[in-house]
Design an enzyme around this catalytic site. Structure first.
Site, PDB file in Angstrom:
ATOM      1  N   HIS A   1     -13.704  18.837  58.114  1.00  0.00           N
ATOM      2  CA  HIS A   1     -13.626  19.574  56.847  1.00  0.00           C
ATOM      3  C   HIS A   1     -14.735  20.627  56.870  1.00  0.00           C
ATOM      4  O   HIS A   1     -15.785  20.404  57.483  1.00  0.00           O
ATOM      5  CB  HIS A   1     -13.874  18.563  55.715  1.00  0.00           C
ATOM      6  CG  HIS A   1     -13.657  19.085  54.331  1.00  0.00           C
ATOM      7  ND1 HIS A   1     -14.588  19.863  53.681  1.00  0.00           N
ATOM      8  CD2 HIS A   1     -12.631  18.908  53.467  1.00  0.00           C
ATOM      9  CE1 HIS A   1     -14.132  20.143  52.468  1.00  0.00           C
ATOM     10  NE2 HIS A   1     -12.945  19.584  52.307  1.00  0.00           N
TER      11      HIS A   1
ATOM     12  N   ASP B   1     -18.871  11.444  58.065  1.00  0.00           N
ATOM     13  CA  ASP B   1     -18.330  11.974  56.821  1.00  0.00           C
ATOM     14  C   ASP B   1     -17.248  10.986  56.374  1.00  0.00           C
ATOM     15  O   ASP B   1     -16.153  10.931  56.948  1.00  0.00           O
ATOM     16  CB  ASP B   1     -17.735  13.371  57.082  1.00  0.00           C
ATOM     17  CG  ASP B   1     -16.976  13.913  55.877  1.00  0.00           C
ATOM     18  OD1 ASP B   1     -16.765  13.172  54.905  1.00  0.00           O
ATOM     19  OD2 ASP B   1     -16.576  15.096  55.923  1.00  0.00           O
TER      20      ASP B   1
ATOM     21  N   GLN C   1     -12.949  10.568  53.344  1.00  0.00           N
ATOM     22  CA  GLN C   1     -11.587  10.002  53.376  1.00  0.00           C
ATOM     23  C   GLN C   1     -11.574   8.605  53.998  1.00  0.00           C
ATOM     24  O   GLN C   1     -10.500   8.008  54.150  1.00  0.00           O
ATOM     25  CB  GLN C   1     -10.639  10.910  54.172  1.00  0.00           C
ATOM     26  CG  GLN C   1     -10.544  12.336  53.669  1.00  0.00           C
ATOM     27  CD  GLN C   1      -9.905  12.433  52.293  1.00  0.00           C
ATOM     28  OE1 GLN C   1      -9.194  11.525  51.849  1.00  0.00           O
ATOM     29  NE2 GLN C   1     -10.138  13.535  51.610  1.00  0.00           N
TER      30      GLN C   1
ATOM     31  N   LYS D   1     -13.247  10.434  45.000  1.00  0.00           N
ATOM     32  CA  LYS D   1     -12.146  10.109  45.921  1.00  0.00           C
ATOM     33  C   LYS D   1     -11.951   8.594  46.041  1.00  0.00           C
ATOM     34  O   LYS D   1     -11.086   8.121  46.754  1.00  0.00           O
ATOM     35  CB  LYS D   1     -12.415  10.716  47.298  1.00  0.00           C
ATOM     36  CG  LYS D   1     -12.306  12.246  47.295  1.00  0.00           C
ATOM     37  CD  LYS D   1     -12.478  12.799  48.683  1.00  0.00           C
ATOM     38  CE  LYS D   1     -12.824  14.268  48.708  1.00  0.00           C
ATOM     39  NZ  LYS D   1     -11.677  15.162  48.563  1.00  0.00           N
TER      40      LYS D   1
ATOM     41  N   CYS E   1      -9.160  22.968  53.688  1.00  0.00           N
ATOM     42  CA  CYS E   1     -10.565  23.200  54.095  1.00  0.00           C
ATOM     43  C   CYS E   1     -10.794  22.783  55.538  1.00  0.00           C
ATOM     44  O   CYS E   1     -11.861  22.251  55.890  1.00  0.00           O
ATOM     45  CB  CYS E   1     -11.554  22.471  53.185  1.00  0.00           C
ATOM     46  SG  CYS E   1     -11.507  23.005  51.491  1.00  0.00           S
TER      47      CYS E   1
HETATM   48  N1  PMP Z   1     -15.129  15.821  53.937  1.00  0.00           N
HETATM   49  C1  PMP Z   1     -13.838  15.477  53.879  1.00  0.00           C
HETATM   50  C2  PMP Z   1     -13.209  14.827  55.067  1.00  0.00           C
HETATM   51  C3  PMP Z   1     -13.107  15.704  52.712  1.00  0.00           C
HETATM   52  O1  PMP Z   1     -11.820  15.357  52.655  1.00  0.00           O
HETATM   53  C4  PMP Z   1     -13.745  16.314  51.606  1.00  0.00           C
HETATM   54  C5  PMP Z   1     -12.985  16.612  50.328  1.00  0.00           C
HETATM   55  N2  PMP Z   1     -11.752  17.206  50.508  1.00  0.00           N
HETATM   56  C6  PMP Z   1     -15.095  16.632  51.700  1.00  0.00           C
HETATM   57  C7  PMP Z   1     -15.750  16.375  52.883  1.00  0.00           C
HETATM   58  C8  PMP Z   1     -15.839  17.242  50.571  1.00  0.00           C
HETATM   59  O2  PMP Z   1     -15.894  16.368  49.486  1.00  0.00           O
HETATM   60  P1  PMP Z   1     -16.400  16.839  48.072  1.00  0.00           P
HETATM   61  O3  PMP Z   1     -15.614  18.062  47.721  1.00  0.00           O
HETATM   62  O4  PMP Z   1     -16.115  15.693  47.164  1.00  0.00           O
HETATM   63  O5  PMP Z   1     -17.849  17.130  48.181  1.00  0.00           O
END
Ligand code: PMP
Length: 405
Positions: free
Chosen positions: A122, A199, A202, A225, A363
């Site tokens: 991401h 990270d 997910q 999440k 993203c």
């Molecule tokens: N890493 C991953 C794998 C994600 O899916 C996301 C959210 N889509 C993020 C980081 C960022 O998370 P947040 O927007 O809650 O900070």
């Protein structure tokens, strides 16, 4: 056995009619819905106990501080950290990565050093490291992936060398659902004294995470999440690392003493929690984690796995479907393209049928580039989704296809 219909009653939003029927919410990788207990706990704390933490001697402040620190304990237990002070509250995964990139970078990254990320990350787990590399004249290295959307681990020994200072890798891909072999990577890295950041944005909601067993050095996730409130997240770090890295933000609460000449920082975890944190968010997050424990994490994950297998198999029966990310080791996320219909069009049509999916690059622009596409349609599941909803999705996709042909 879980009674999913019963559990669905815990989530008020699932019963709200959008256009014609209650939402079929398949955008759980973007954010999950909140059970009533999270909504109620949050409003109860605003209504009865709101007061700034750590600074007051009065009843409300003590009560709020107690609840906040107890939330830290709940998170610690949820991921089986060794100490409460290894849990740093942040605003979410993004802030956790930025904190780590800055603080770890200040302590350990020098010109010519290397940081490894993967091709499926991401943007939140790319850009902060890139910024660090620019600041320090360091180098960002990329672990490639395979056409099935898995990490290409055979490339790992050639990517890593004596200049590698950190590996930052996602637990589960938000665009494909691939579950990465993080334990294998951590063991490989530790044999070479390289720390690993995971990270878990997910991962936390679809896997049992035990940071001591994994032996990861850092793990981050977002409250929203995992059925908790927005604006609250976690950075877990091993004590030995958190002790060695400087704070990322300066301000109140993160200090022991301040003079104009010198500031002595507070102890862990407060060193990393400058200013007024989202203390009620933390309590809401704890309510979400307790809710999951109460319902049975193993049972929830089992149901999610079965539902995901069913969904994958059913979606694949639609002619003209191309699944992006075809690893056998995946969870809860199905990314696809339908014929040559633009993902945005598919998403808009599904919306009119009361189905919420996400479309776009999620993203993960480098990943999209790897597959030579602009984006996908992503259906991401949670345990409150049902077999009937999957059938409805598949029927609706067939309708979209007919309309466009
Ligand atoms: N890493 C991953 C794998 C994600 O899916 C996301 C959210 N889509 C993020 C980081 C960022 O998370 P947040 O927007 O809650 O900070």
């Amino acid at each position: 056995m879980l009674d999913i219909n019963q559990l669905r009653n815990d989530f008020p939003i699932l019963h709200h009619t959008l256009y014609k029927r209650p939402v079929v919410y398949l955008d759980n990788a973007a954010t999950t819905q909140k059970p009533k207990v999270v909504i109620d706990t949050t409003s109860e704390y605003y209504a009865k106990y709101n007061s700034n933490i750590h600074r007051g001697v009065h009843f409300l402040s003590e009560k709020m501080t107690e609840a906040y620190e107890s939330a830290r304990q709940t998170v610690k237990q949820f991921i089986n950290a060794t100490y409460n002070h290894e849990i740093i509250f942040t605003s979410g995964t993004t802030e956790s990565v930025n904190l780590l990139a800055f603080s770890f970078g200040e302590a350990f990254i020098r010109e010519g050093d290397e940081i490894v990320v993967s091709e499926m990350e991401h943007h939140s787990n790319i850009v902060p490291w890139q910024m660090l590399c620019q600041r320090k004249d360091a180098k960002l290295k990329v672990l490639p992936i395979t056409y099935t959307g898995e990490l290409n681990l055979t490339a790992l020994p050639t990517i890593i060398n004596e200049r590698t200072k950190l590996i930052a890798i996602t637990h589960v891909s938000n665009s494909m659902g691939t579950i990465n072999p993080i334990k294998e990577i951590i063991d490989f890295a530790h044999q070479r004294n390289i720390p690993v950041f995971i990270d878990g944005a997910q991962g936390i909601q679809h896997q049992i995470v035990n940071v001591q067993e994994l032996d990861c050095d850092f793990y981050a996730f977002s409250g929203h999440k995992i059925y908790g409130p927005t604006g609250i997240g976690v950075l877990y770090g091993k004590e030995k690392w958190l002790e060695q890295i400087p704070p990322y933000k300066g301000g109140g609460d993160m200090i022991k003493t301040v003079t104009f000449e010198k500031t002595i920082y507070n102890e862990l975890p407060f060193k990393f929690e400058a200013g007024t944190t989202n203390f009620i968010g933390a309590v809401g997050l704890a309510a979400a984690l307790k809710y999951l424990n109460e319902k049975g994490r193993k049972e929830i994950l089992l149901y999610e796995t079965e539902l995901y297998q069913y969904a994958l198999q059913k979606i694949q029966t639609i002619e003209g479907i191309r699944i992006i990310g075809t690893s056998d080791n995946k969870t809860s996320i199905i990314s696809f393209l339908l014929d040559n219909i633009h993902p945005f069009d598919t998403g808009m049509m599904l919306d009119k049928m009361d189905i919420a999916v996400r479309t776009g690059n999620h993203c993960t622009q480098p990943l999209m580039k790897f597959f030579g596409i602009d984006g996908t349609v992503r259906a991401s599941l949670a345990f409150y989704n049902t077999y009937e909803e999957i059938d409805y999705l598949v029927d609706s996709l067939k309708k979209v296809k007919d309309l466009f042909s």
